[in-house]
Design an enzyme around this catalytic site. Sequence first.
Site, PDB file in Angstrom:
ATOM      1  N   GLY A  95      -9.731   4.443  18.047  1.00  0.00           N
ATOM      2  CA  GLY A  95      -8.341   4.316  16.812  1.00  0.00           C
ATOM      3  C   GLY A  95      -8.327   4.246  15.933  1.00  0.00           C
ATOM      4  O   GLY A  95      -8.887   5.516  15.351  1.00  0.00           O
ATOM      5  N   ALA A  96      -7.608   3.479  15.366  1.00  0.00           N
ATOM      6  CA  ALA A  96      -7.715   3.361  13.735  1.00  0.00           C
ATOM      7  C   ALA A  96      -9.231   2.467  13.529  1.00  0.00           C
ATOM      8  O   ALA A  96      -9.338   3.083  12.737  1.00  0.00           O
ATOM      9  CB  ALA A  96      -6.498   2.413  13.426  1.00  0.00           C
ATOM     10  N   ASN A 119      -5.354  15.166  21.373  1.00  0.00           N
ATOM     11  CA  ASN A 119      -5.549  13.807  21.923  1.00  0.00           C
ATOM     12  C   ASN A 119      -6.266  13.792  22.796  1.00  0.00           C
ATOM     13  O   ASN A 119      -6.705  14.935  23.502  1.00  0.00           O
ATOM     14  CB  ASN A 119      -4.012  13.069  22.386  1.00  0.00           C
ATOM     15  CG  ASN A 119      -3.521  11.600  22.398  1.00  0.00           C
ATOM     16  OD1 ASN A 119      -4.824  10.959  21.058  1.00  0.00           O
ATOM     17  ND2 ASN A 119      -3.010  11.331  22.763  1.00  0.00           N
ATOM     18  N   LYS A 120      -6.396  12.627  23.572  1.00  0.00           N
ATOM     19  CA  LYS A 120      -7.413  11.904  24.731  1.00  0.00           C
ATOM     20  C   LYS A 120      -7.164  12.623  25.484  1.00  0.00           C
ATOM     21  O   LYS A 120      -6.083  13.167  26.557  1.00  0.00           O
ATOM     22  CB  LYS A 120      -7.021  10.618  24.698  1.00  0.00           C
ATOM     23  CG  LYS A 120      -8.468  10.051  26.142  1.00  0.00           C
ATOM     24  CD  LYS A 120      -9.973   9.884  25.190  1.00  0.00           C
ATOM     25  CE  LYS A 120     -10.193  10.153  24.066  1.00  0.00           C
ATOM     26  NZ  LYS A 120     -10.700   8.833  24.111  1.00  0.00           N
ATOM     27  N   ARG A 143     -16.961  10.821  13.757  1.00  0.00           N
ATOM     28  CA  ARG A 143     -16.587  11.153  15.168  1.00  0.00           C
ATOM     29  C   ARG A 143     -15.220  12.269  14.300  1.00  0.00           C
ATOM     30  O   ARG A 143     -15.229  12.471  13.231  1.00  0.00           O
ATOM     31  CB  ARG A 143     -15.449  10.290  15.145  1.00  0.00           C
ATOM     32  CG  ARG A 143     -15.915   8.817  15.706  1.00  0.00           C
ATOM     33  CD  ARG A 143     -16.745   9.067  16.953  1.00  0.00           C
ATOM     34  NE  ARG A 143     -15.605  10.091  18.090  1.00  0.00           N
ATOM     35  CZ  ARG A 143     -15.086   9.040  18.575  1.00  0.00           C
ATOM     36  NH1 ARG A 143     -14.135   7.610  18.496  1.00  0.00           N
ATOM     37  NH2 ARG A 143     -13.911   9.353  19.694  1.00  0.00           N
ATOM     38  N   GLN A 168      -9.414   3.714  28.380  1.00  0.00           N
ATOM     39  CA  GLN A 168      -8.803   2.472  27.390  1.00  0.00           C
ATOM     40  C   GLN A 168      -6.957   1.933  27.614  1.00  0.00           C
ATOM     41  O   GLN A 168      -6.699   1.214  26.921  1.00  0.00           O
ATOM     42  CB  GLN A 168      -8.403   3.359  25.822  1.00  0.00           C
ATOM     43  CG  GLN A 168      -9.326   3.853  24.822  1.00  0.00           C
ATOM     44  CD  GLN A 168     -10.711   5.155  25.346  1.00  0.00           C
ATOM     45  OE1 GLN A 168     -10.288   5.456  27.040  1.00  0.00           O
ATOM     46  NE2 GLN A 168     -10.758   5.413  25.052  1.00  0.00           N
ATOM     47  N   ASP A 182      -4.744  12.221  17.639  1.00  0.00           N
ATOM     48  CA  ASP A 182      -5.926  12.054  16.937  1.00  0.00           C
ATOM     49  C   ASP A 182      -5.996  13.230  15.500  1.00  0.00           C
ATOM     50  O   ASP A 182      -6.204  13.076  14.339  1.00  0.00           O
ATOM     51  CB  ASP A 182      -7.780  12.561  18.135  1.00  0.00           C
ATOM     52  CG  ASP A 182      -7.860  11.257  18.152  1.00  0.00           C
ATOM     53  OD1 ASP A 182      -7.394  11.797  20.088  1.00  0.00           O
ATOM     54  OD2 ASP A 182      -9.067  10.472  18.443  1.00  0.00           O
TER      55      ASP A 182
END
Lengths: 352, 352
Positions: free
Chosen positions: B60-61, B252-253, B101, B201, B242
Amino acid sequence: MNPQIRKFLPTLVRPESIARYEDGKVLIGDRRDYPFEYPWYECESVEDVAQAIEKMVTQGAGPRFAAGYGFALAARDASGMKADCALEHLEKVEQRLVATRRTNPSTARLLSRLMCVARSAAREGISLEQAILKEMDAYSNESLARAEKMARFGATLINDGDGILTMCFAEDPFLLCVAIAYHLEGKRIRVYTPETRPYLQGARLTAPSIREMSVPVTLITDGMPASLMSQGKIQKFMTGSDLVTLDGHVVNKVGTYQNAVNAYHHGIPYFPFSRKFDCNRPNRASIEMEERDPREVREFRGVASSLPEIDAYYPAFDITPPHLVSGVVTERGIISPYDLARFYGAESGDER
Amino acid sequence: MNPQIRKFLPTLVRPESIARYEDGKVLIGDRRDYPFEYPWYECESVEDVAQAIEKMVTQGAGPRFAAGYGFALAARDASGMKADCALEHLEKVEQRLVATRRTNPSTARLLSRLMCVARSAAREGISLEQAILKEMDAYSNESLARAEKMARFGATLINDGDGILTMCFAEDPFLLCVAIAYHLEGKRIRVYTPETRPYLQGARLTAPSIREMSVPVTLITDGMPASLMSQGKIQKFMTGSDLVTLDGHVVNKVGTYQNAVNAYHHGIPYFPFSRKFDCNRPNRASIEMEERDPREVREFRGVASSLPEIDAYYPAFDITPPHLVSGVVTERGIISPYDLARFYGAESGDER
């Protein structure tokens, strides 16, 4: 069943490795830690068998074989009783075994068939136990013959180069279908199996079974099917089913419905396999939905995934409506979900 | 940030518990076994930090805070060098950290900002390390202030009685959004969090964080969202992201896309939160997709789910196209995915 087809059957769908009856014991292949272990789970009483089914020792076609042999066990227990007492005893056993899993009607249907056999054996004065075991043999052979028919119809839907998405564990008709397409018809295919949380039937049962047949298979998580569809990797969605109602609603492991919606969105046809039609389940309202212990959602093979105080929810099945179903693969062919009542409506309670 | 809002922040999104810088060490909150354990992961070098991000110690962050402090560590290492050598060293460090990443551009953007700060500190002859740490403090405060704005806009989308589906871990803007709706606005809501395999998550980070804020939350598996939608339990779908490209594609995921398709099918709006717009990512073709080790699909917190010889596939993210997006929650309001370029197109590379 054609021996050339029978040799494809992977371990989990060979009748002799699903469940066995041995001198007053029922042995059930314990799938809870498959493919890591596959021990026999021993049952000495009907109650043992019922609890084994409730504890998910076996699944798919397993519960009906286990319940059938449990019924034979009950007949053995009743062998000293007068005929009417023995039948009354068996009726109670039938109720107990039917109550183990509510959504899939096939156990109830087999037990009702075995109850008829017991009644006629009682009239003829022959051993109930032997009559039931003989019927179980016949049932097992019929079941394989039906699977072969469905598998051959299913294989006609598959094209060379297809990626085939499945869900949960789709049993012998689907497994044989991909084996026929790949090995006998030479179609280069790949099966994609979502892991099917929380119980992981896709990861633990389906992927190893397809690999055992030497058909190409890729394991994914339950969040990936649409992503693969958008990448052009999936051309067909094919599953087993716990129940298809006569008006075309498909009940199967939770997750099937959202894959069907995504297949529809991507122009991919959905073909459930079903040999289970039941005049007592004409429509959506007649479906009894099983909710299982939400604790299973917080675990994975006994390992915690979240805190015990977090609420969880576990509807075991979901319902796919007929407008998302391209055709139901049956032993009579691939039938529109809107014409099942005409094909199967008259066969009340008959699973043959 | 308003202190009344700040007090809602659960552990995982409090800047002081995401990552810290202490005398030549970077401490990263190690989420890999959260919520069961949350130890500090110690990094003594930039390479330690880079590898920690690659090993998913944080997510995440977290990666951008870890990378920012890693950059300060590099500046400390360079303190004896001449200015031009120090800057050259930092440029290499920037490249190494950006490579950790690829899909989410926010780490790259923060590092580019810190690189500018380093250059001007070098010109002024002040400590690069101190200048970078000061910038990290400012960044952290800005980040919270932005989160509050987005959370307040998001809360306006929520109605009393709503069931809100999320996916993966949607960070402080979403977490504060549901806390504001529930605690400050008195809306009776429930958040449904899919567990988000393979890394869990949803089960490990989101569900415990929402519970920590005392907002009602239910954990489900990734196969259940559409089933809950068909039962009328879900009224909104809200996630982090993301990356959102300027033409409205949401990265996103993996699993987000299929939930968005299902939400669309059921007439449920989808609102991703995003503070990340980037002129270098104008459209779908500009997205760099990360594929992770397929072994993770065969495991769950280190426990095997299938045989090691089974093929697996792990696309870490998926892409939801703009026609499935009802609005993007930004710090400027809820913007149509088709108008992002006008709002954010000029702000190339600026995450503020």
